[in-house]
Design a protein around this motif. Sequence first.
Motif, mmCIF file in Angstrom:
data_model
loop_
_atom_site.group_PDB
_atom_site.id
_atom_site.type_symbol
_atom_site.label_atom_id
_atom_site.label_comp_id
_atom_site.label_asym_id
_atom_site.label_seq_id
_atom_site.Cartn_x
_atom_site.Cartn_y
_atom_site.Cartn_z
ATOM 1 N N SER A 308 0.827 -1.209 0.000
ATOM 2 C CA SER A 308 0.000 0.000 0.000
ATOM 3 C C SER A 308 0.859 1.255 0.000
ATOM 4 O O SER A 308 0.578 2.212 -0.740
ATOM 5 N N LEU A 309 1.908 1.261 0.819
ATOM 6 C CA LEU A 309 2.814 2.419 0.844
ATOM 7 C C LEU A 309 3.555 2.565 -0.484
ATOM 8 O O LEU A 309 3.826 3.686 -0.930
ATOM 9 N N SER A 310 3.867 1.441 -1.129
ATOM 10 C CA SER A 310 4.529 1.500 -2.432
ATOM 11 C C SER A 310 3.639 2.168 -3.468
ATOM 12 O O SER A 310 4.120 2.904 -4.334
ATOM 13 N N ASP A 311 2.333 1.885 -3.385
ATOM 14 C CA ASP A 311 1.380 2.553 -4.287
ATOM 15 C C ASP A 311 1.255 4.039 -3.937
ATOM 16 O O ASP A 311 1.202 4.898 -4.821
ATOM 17 N N GLU A 312 1.216 4.320 -2.639
ATOM 18 C CA GLU A 312 1.023 5.701 -2.189
ATOM 19 C C GLU A 312 2.197 6.595 -2.574
ATOM 20 O O GLU A 312 2.013 7.783 -2.894
ATOM 21 N N VAL A 313 3.403 6.049 -2.570
ATOM 22 C CA VAL A 313 4.588 6.867 -2.837
ATOM 23 C C VAL A 313 4.751 7.180 -4.323
ATOM 24 O O VAL A 313 5.534 8.061 -4.696
ATOM 25 N N PHE A 316 4.661 10.814 -5.799
ATOM 26 C CA PHE A 316 5.789 11.728 -5.652
ATOM 27 C C PHE A 316 6.722 11.705 -6.863
ATOM 28 O O PHE A 316 7.565 12.576 -7.003
ATOM 29 N N ILE A 317 6.572 10.702 -7.733
ATOM 30 C CA ILE A 317 7.475 10.572 -8.873
ATOM 31 C C ILE A 317 7.375 11.782 -9.792
ATOM 32 O O ILE A 317 8.380 12.322 -10.257
ATOM 33 N N ASP A 318 6.141 12.241 -10.065
ATOM 34 C CA ASP A 318 5.926 13.315 -11.035
ATOM 35 C C ASP A 318 5.811 14.689 -10.386
ATOM 36 O O ASP A 318 5.475 15.664 -11.067
ATOM 37 N N PHE A 319 6.083 14.778 -9.085
ATOM 38 C CA PHE A 319 5.955 16.084 -8.434
ATOM 39 C C PHE A 319 7.011 17.052 -8.966
ATOM 40 O O PHE A 319 8.163 16.699 -9.167
ATOM 41 N N ASN A 320 6.571 18.287 -9.190
ATOM 42 C CA ASN A 320 7.494 19.320 -9.655
ATOM 43 C C ASN A 320 6.984 20.676 -9.198
ATOM 44 O O ASN A 320 5.769 20.887 -9.118
ATOM 45 N N SER A 321 7.868 21.568 -8.883
ATOM 46 C CA SER A 321 7.493 22.905 -8.438
ATOM 47 C C SER A 321 8.708 23.808 -8.547
ATOM 48 O O SER A 321 9.844 23.341 -8.596
ATOM 49 N N ASP A 322 8.451 25.124 -8.626
ATOM 50 C CA ASP A 322 9.551 26.088 -8.631
ATOM 51 C C ASP A 322 9.644 26.812 -7.297
ATOM 52 O O ASP A 322 10.332 27.828 -7.178
ATOM 53 N N ARG A 323 8.968 26.263 -6.281
ATOM 54 C CA ARG A 323 8.946 26.897 -4.967
ATOM 55 C C ARG A 323 9.621 25.988 -3.934
ATOM 56 O O ARG A 323 9.274 24.802 -3.803
ATOM 57 N N GLN A 329 7.715 20.851 1.818
ATOM 58 C CA GLN A 329 6.485 20.241 2.320
ATOM 59 C C GLN A 329 6.358 18.807 1.814
ATOM 60 O O GLN A 329 6.022 17.885 2.570
ATOM 61 N N LYS A 330 6.632 18.610 0.525
ATOM 62 C CA LYS A 330 6.564 17.270 -0.046
ATOM 63 C C LYS A 330 7.623 16.349 0.569
ATOM 64 O O LYS A 330 7.391 15.154 0.747
ATOM 65 N N THR A 331 8.768 16.915 0.884
ATOM 66 C CA THR A 331 9.825 16.125 1.526
ATOM 67 C C THR A 331 9.358 15.619 2.882
ATOM 68 O O THR A 331 9.592 14.461 3.242
ATOM 69 N N LYS A 332 8.686 16.473 3.641
ATOM 70 C CA LYS A 332 8.150 16.054 4.937
ATOM 71 C C LYS A 332 7.151 14.908 4.748
ATOM 72 O O LYS A 332 7.144 13.936 5.513
ATOM 73 N N GLU A 333 6.319 15.020 3.721
ATOM 74 C CA GLU A 333 5.293 13.999 3.482
ATOM 75 C C GLU A 333 5.930 12.653 3.122
ATOM 76 O O GLU A 333 5.529 11.607 3.642
ATOM 77 N N ILE A 334 6.941 12.670 2.239
ATOM 78 C CA ILE A 334 7.536 11.399 1.812
ATOM 79 C C ILE A 334 8.370 10.795 2.930
ATOM 80 O O ILE A 334 8.461 9.573 3.067
ATOM 81 N N VAL A 355 8.615 -5.467 -4.033
ATOM 82 C CA VAL A 355 7.956 -4.386 -3.293
ATOM 83 C C VAL A 355 8.969 -3.320 -2.888
ATOM 84 O O VAL A 355 8.698 -2.115 -2.988
ATOM 85 N N ASN A 356 10.143 -3.762 -2.405
ATOM 86 C CA ASN A 356 11.180 -2.803 -2.037
ATOM 87 C C ASN A 356 11.595 -1.939 -3.220
ATOM 88 O O ASN A 356 11.765 -0.723 -3.104
ATOM 89 N N LYS A 357 11.748 -2.567 -4.373
ATOM 90 C CA LYS A 357 12.172 -1.836 -5.558
ATOM 91 C C LYS A 357 11.130 -0.795 -5.954
ATOM 92 O O LYS A 357 11.476 0.342 -6.298
ATOM 93 N N LYS A 358 9.866 -1.154 -5.868
ATOM 94 C CA LYS A 358 8.804 -0.214 -6.245
ATOM 95 C C LYS A 358 8.793 0.995 -5.323
ATOM 96 O O LYS A 358 8.675 2.140 -5.775
ATOM 97 N N PHE A 359 8.943 0.740 -4.004
ATOM 98 C CA PHE A 359 8.903 1.855 -3.049
ATOM 99 C C PHE A 359 10.142 2.736 -3.189
ATOM 100 O O PHE A 359 10.048 3.956 -3.357
ATOM 101 N N TRP A 360 11.331 2.090 -3.128
ATOM 102 C CA TRP A 360 12.551 2.881 -3.092
ATOM 103 C C TRP A 360 12.891 3.516 -4.425
ATOM 104 O O TRP A 360 13.581 4.544 -4.473
ATOM 105 N N SER A 361 12.407 2.941 -5.533
ATOM 106 C CA SER A 361 12.618 3.586 -6.832
ATOM 107 C C SER A 361 11.886 4.924 -6.877
ATOM 108 O O SER A 361 12.427 5.936 -7.331
ATOM 109 N N ALA A 362 10.621 4.908 -6.399
ATOM 110 C CA ALA A 362 9.861 6.166 -6.349
ATOM 111 C C ALA A 362 10.511 7.140 -5.381
ATOM 112 O O ALA A 362 10.598 8.346 -5.642
ATOM 113 N N PHE A 363 10.964 6.610 -4.257
ATOM 114 C CA PHE A 363 11.619 7.435 -3.233
ATOM 115 C C PHE A 363 12.860 8.114 -3.822
ATOM 116 O O PHE A 363 13.062 9.330 -3.675
ATOM 117 N N LYS A 364 13.675 7.322 -4.508
ATOM 118 C CA LYS A 364 14.902 7.868 -5.099
ATOM 119 C C LYS A 364 14.581 8.865 -6.206
ATOM 120 O O LYS A 364 15.245 9.898 -6.341
#
Length: 617
Positions: A308-313, A316-323, A329-334, A355-364
């Motif tokens: 479930s956490l692997s799906d939830e994370v 964050f893969i496509d998150f982007n901002s110039d602020r 804030q997103k860093t705190k969430e992840i 499962v580890n690869k799915k979670f940590w790939s998104a994390f990285k």
Amino acid sequence: MEREKTEEQEQGHPTEVVTNHGHTLQSEIDLSDRDEHHEEHHEDEVHEHVDYSHHTKAQFADLIKDLAKDANFKKVDNILREIKPLYDDIRDKERAEALLKFTAGGGTEEDFDYKGDDNDNVFDANFKLIRDRRAQYFKQQEEQKIDNLQKKQEILEKLRVLSDSQDTSDQFDSFKTLQREWKAIGAVPGPQAKTLWANYHALLDRFYDNQSIYFELKELDRRKNLEAKIELCVRAEKLADVEIIKDAIRELNELHHEFKHLGPVPKEDKEAVWQRFKAASDAVYAKRDAYLQNLQQELQVNLGGKASLSDEVQQFIDFNSDRIKEWNQKTKEILELQKRWEVIGGLPRAKAKEVNKKFWSAFKTFFNNKNAFFKKLDEEREQNLQLKNDLVKKALELKESNDWERTSNELKNLQQKWKDVGPVPEKFREKVFKEFKDACDHFFEQRRTQHGKVESEQAENLRLKEDVCSDLEAHASAHTGTEDILLELQAKFNSIGFVPKKDINAIRTRYHEAVERFINSIPGITEDEKGKITLENQLNELRSDPMAERKIFQKEQVIRKKISKVENDIALWKNNLEFFGRSKNADKFKDEFNDKIREASDHLKQLKEQLKLLKTV
């Protein structure tokens, strides 16, 4: 071994040479493989999987240095199988980035030589060390097993000879010595182990069966063996209450080793003591199996949570901002997701990698994107730093200027540009701002100091000009003024410097009014003389005016307009006199017009004299 049959088969005793990996012990011979199999199997199942997918190169380097000191090669091999591909993946990415940078700088791929860093050197050196130590270790183990096999085969030959020989006084002592020697010898190659043990036990039985002289001694020895095996049964039965399954299995394996190395027991007790020991062993195995079953259930629950956490994370893969604020804030969430992930225990080995690869790939990916953002931000801040350093340089060049008005405007313009430039690297922010501020503050402090002096001087000038006005007003009131006194006071007034800006109009008005009263109060002065003195006073005032040229020109134009108007009036009036001859009131009108013409002519004369005087300025 050349013999095709075991000693037990020759005697008609059946034995199972095939290793039994079931959940029950069939005979004492099974102990030879049973302990090794269960220990390895247990270690494999219970050992919690460690996720290395988010390790850095430095962490991998430290880990492999520790592994190089570990003598448990099975454990080391398992860990190396996981970390080597992960480390190689990081190294390949770094090499690709270095190649891209090399070619972007004008180099060719053929000339590219990637050296790696200190972590690479540490990892490769320790990996080779482990590989060499492992190969040497297992080579020695195999050589030792072959040597052990040879020694045990020699003991078997001695047992055969001893079993078939006639009873002697020292025969039993020799037999016990061979038993001790057998027990002291280590493992042998796996394919020969079963047959070797079967032959050994068969020869023990043959020895006891063939001996008759020392029957009582043999029976005593068998009873001692029985007592020892019963003690092992008691110890094995207590293991069912040990909480840590891993410790219970390890101790049970040691009991198995002791049990199988003890000699024979009385035949009537052999089956009973074996069944008791077998039951105690099976009870521990059953507890171990129950533990593993529960563990698998827990691992399945953990799998659900981490999946479930692997799906939830993934969001964050496509998150982007110039602020920066939004990235933080997103860093705190992840990181909160990471904390929840780490609270959850291990996973089933079959699913752990996926499962580890799915979670940590998104994390990285998220942190790679964040690093790219801040790298770009750092580049922009470096550019901003250069811009602000340029502004500091300009401010330093202007700080000592005495051109107060122009420099003040230039510095204010630099201050506005400073505000328009974005932030600079944090470590330079205070320094560069202080340099710029100090330069600006220095100039404006100098200007304030100068203005303070100017204001003081202007206040004194106002007082002096007020004294001149007071002198003019006093002479006007006493009718003691003369043209020379006026010129003296006028020169004194004009020589006095600037007064405060707010008082300029007031002092100028008072001065002009005082001069006018002074002129009008001069005894015996004619109107022409008044006009002349007034004009001369005005011209003297104009001489000290920074706008003198413009004001003189404007005054000249005014006088010329007046001259032109008076000349036109005189011409008109003279023309009108020609029409009065036909009127019965002609004389009266002629006198009026002649008076006007005379006054106008006098005024015209005064204006021309003023114009002439004006040209002398």
